[in-house]
Scaffold this motif. Sequence first.
Motif, PDB file in Angstrom:
ATOM      1  N   VAL A   1       0.288   7.626   3.433  1.00 38.02           N
ATOM      2  CA  VAL A   1       0.263   9.093   3.418  1.00 38.02           C
ATOM      3  C   VAL A   1       0.405   9.573   4.852  1.00 38.02           C
ATOM      4  O   VAL A   1      -0.459   9.283   5.677  1.00 38.02           O
ATOM      5  CB  VAL A   1      -1.049   9.622   2.826  1.00 38.02           C
TER       6      VAL A   1
ATOM      7  N   ASP B   1       0.844  -1.192   0.000  1.00 42.89           N
ATOM      8  CA  ASP B   1       0.000   0.000   0.000  1.00 42.89           C
ATOM      9  C   ASP B   1       0.881   1.245   0.000  1.00 42.89           C
ATOM     10  O   ASP B   1       2.073   1.181   0.325  1.00 42.89           O
ATOM     11  CB  ASP B   1      -0.936   0.013   1.219  1.00 42.89           C
ATOM     12  N   TRP B   2       0.270   2.367  -0.417  1.00 47.31           N
ATOM     13  CA  TRP B   2       0.963   3.668  -0.445  1.00 47.31           C
ATOM     14  C   TRP B   2       0.515   4.465   0.784  1.00 47.31           C
ATOM     15  O   TRP B   2      -0.657   4.838   0.902  1.00 47.31           O
ATOM     16  CB  TRP B   2       0.616   4.434  -1.725  1.00 47.31           C
TER      17      TRP B   2
ATOM     18  N   GLY C   1      -3.018   2.211   3.560  1.00 43.22           N
ATOM     19  CA  GLY C   1      -2.736   3.378   2.726  1.00 43.22           C
ATOM     20  C   GLY C   1      -3.916   3.741   1.844  1.00 43.22           C
ATOM     21  O   GLY C   1      -5.075   3.476   2.200  1.00 43.22           O
ATOM     22  N   VAL C   2      -3.610   4.353   0.709  1.00 44.53           N
ATOM     23  CA  VAL C   2      -4.668   4.926  -0.129  1.00 44.53           C
ATOM     24  C   VAL C   2      -4.976   4.123  -1.395  1.00 44.53           C
ATOM     25  O   VAL C   2      -5.814   4.522  -2.202  1.00 44.53           O
ATOM     26  CB  VAL C   2      -4.310   6.371  -0.560  1.00 44.53           C
ATOM     27  N   ILE C   3      -4.300   2.991  -1.565  1.00 47.16           N
ATOM     28  CA  ILE C   3      -4.543   2.224  -2.797  1.00 47.16           C
ATOM     29  C   ILE C   3      -5.789   1.357  -2.648  1.00 47.16           C
ATOM     30  O   ILE C   3      -5.945   0.653  -1.643  1.00 47.16           O
ATOM     31  CB  ILE C   3      -3.320   1.347  -3.153  1.00 47.16           C
TER      32      ILE C   3
END
Lengths: 280, 280
Positions: free
Chosen positions: B215, B212-213, B230-232
Amino acid sequence: MRTLSPADCAINTATLGFQAPIGEVIEAVARAGFGAIAPWRREVESHDVAAIARHIRDAGLAVPGYCRSTYIPAADKAGFAANVEANRRAIADAGVLGAKSFVMVVGGLPAGSKDIAAARAQVAEATGLLLRHAKSCGVRLALEPLHPVYAADRSCLSLLSEAIDMCETVEGAAADPWLGLCLDVYHLWWDPNLARDIARAWGRILGFHVCDWLVPTADVLNDRGMMGDGVIDVPRIRAMVEEAGFAGFTEVEIFSAQNWWKRPMDETLAVCAERLASAT
Amino acid sequence: MRTLSPADCAINTATLGFQAPIGEVIEAVARAGFGAIAPWRREVESHDVAAIARHIRDAGLAVPGYCRSTYIPAADKAGFAANVEANRRAIADAGVLGAKSFVMVVGGLPAGSKDIAAARAQVAEATGLLLRHAKSCGVRLALEPLHPVYAADRSCLSLLSEAIDMCETVEGAAADPWLGLCLDVYHLWWDPNLARDIARAWGRILGFHVCDWLVPTADVLNDRGMMGDGVIDVPRIRAMVEEAGFAGFTEVEIFSAQNWWKRPMDETLAVCAERLASAT
């Protein structure tokens, strides 16, 4: 391709690290012989905007762009409306400053969201809403695609092709000269479709920003390099941008917390002038 | 879409931070119920490769991919030839390991170069050279496009569309099932053309990596997140990848120097299993 002189070029004030009040920055940029300056809202808002505009004019400087938009995507309608409204006020200031364009750094995902397509749809909607207002202020909107490393938190608009598509699909903007693009070599240099897309941007390019990509990059936000110090073939990209009809100021924008921002403004400006001639 | 069980999934050993010898890692991955393991060359080279392969087989694990290629672009012909040769040896090891694919992280710009098109041409040439050898070893080559943030120093191949183009244009590989792609959500999630390009990759997808990315991201190399943190929208991408014919192991690859690499392997593996079911 002609060699750039400072008179052909703009200094984006972020390059100087916001060390001094805008009045001193204007004087330093003019003294170094540059033709234009691109200020940031943090230097302008809550000051006398008309007086700053007069100072810039009196110094003989143009204003190619005013930086930058409030991020648009929001978690709810009230947040979206507030972001649009903040941009309306900033665009009015851009008009007072005589800025040719208002630079749209559009924002990433709203808190809690994983839906980048929805964020992009909000950007397209807001751009349509702001475009009429921008025209009435005499300011063009310049969508700036940012490097994909910022997709989550700064710009859901990454590719140049995507920004061109948005120019063509924003309601009522298909061939509207008031909506265009700001191209920054830092964000676009790696794109395998860059030549194709710059050609496709013909007539739409309102701003052209230069700096360099350092290897290694210590911090993707604030460790950008001076032209010539990194791996970007800046002259090649400038040639493509000019071939695509851009005849404005080549604008230096370097975020560099650990290097250029720590130097005296006059030193940084002198190096900018030299590298615009030798490495841009 | 089916819920993933560990048996459907692979652990890329980078996820565990190389804390233990490969033998212990194999045992831990098998004990946690995973169906496959993807080892790295640093764990394999200068060891008894056949013995490692036997250990993996005896543990009941498949090997979807072997990580990863020596970077290809070089400043001169001797360097290029040496890089190709290093990859030949690694591909032979991949064959001994019974790996389905050899993961090609292709490399960035050679030192001193600003010519990314030339780097890409070297990658295409090397891929053509290596393909015949890979076939003879029973190993497929999987080109892995990396996030554009790594374009300068790790991979001049950034976009999925670009990797597909390369599959189609490498000499003699137009419809060659021995050349394909490795897709990692970390590298591709932001791409506005992702759905179009994954559909276009039909039948070519040899590997599918998840993480995952985060933030904010503290470090674009070693601060990747666990799926769900994350944001994915990982499930959405998995659905597209499976729709495009991928029926292999969903592989967890998380570079996380400050978090997951500091935890005991069994803990990280348990969280991987949970998140593969709930957030992938």
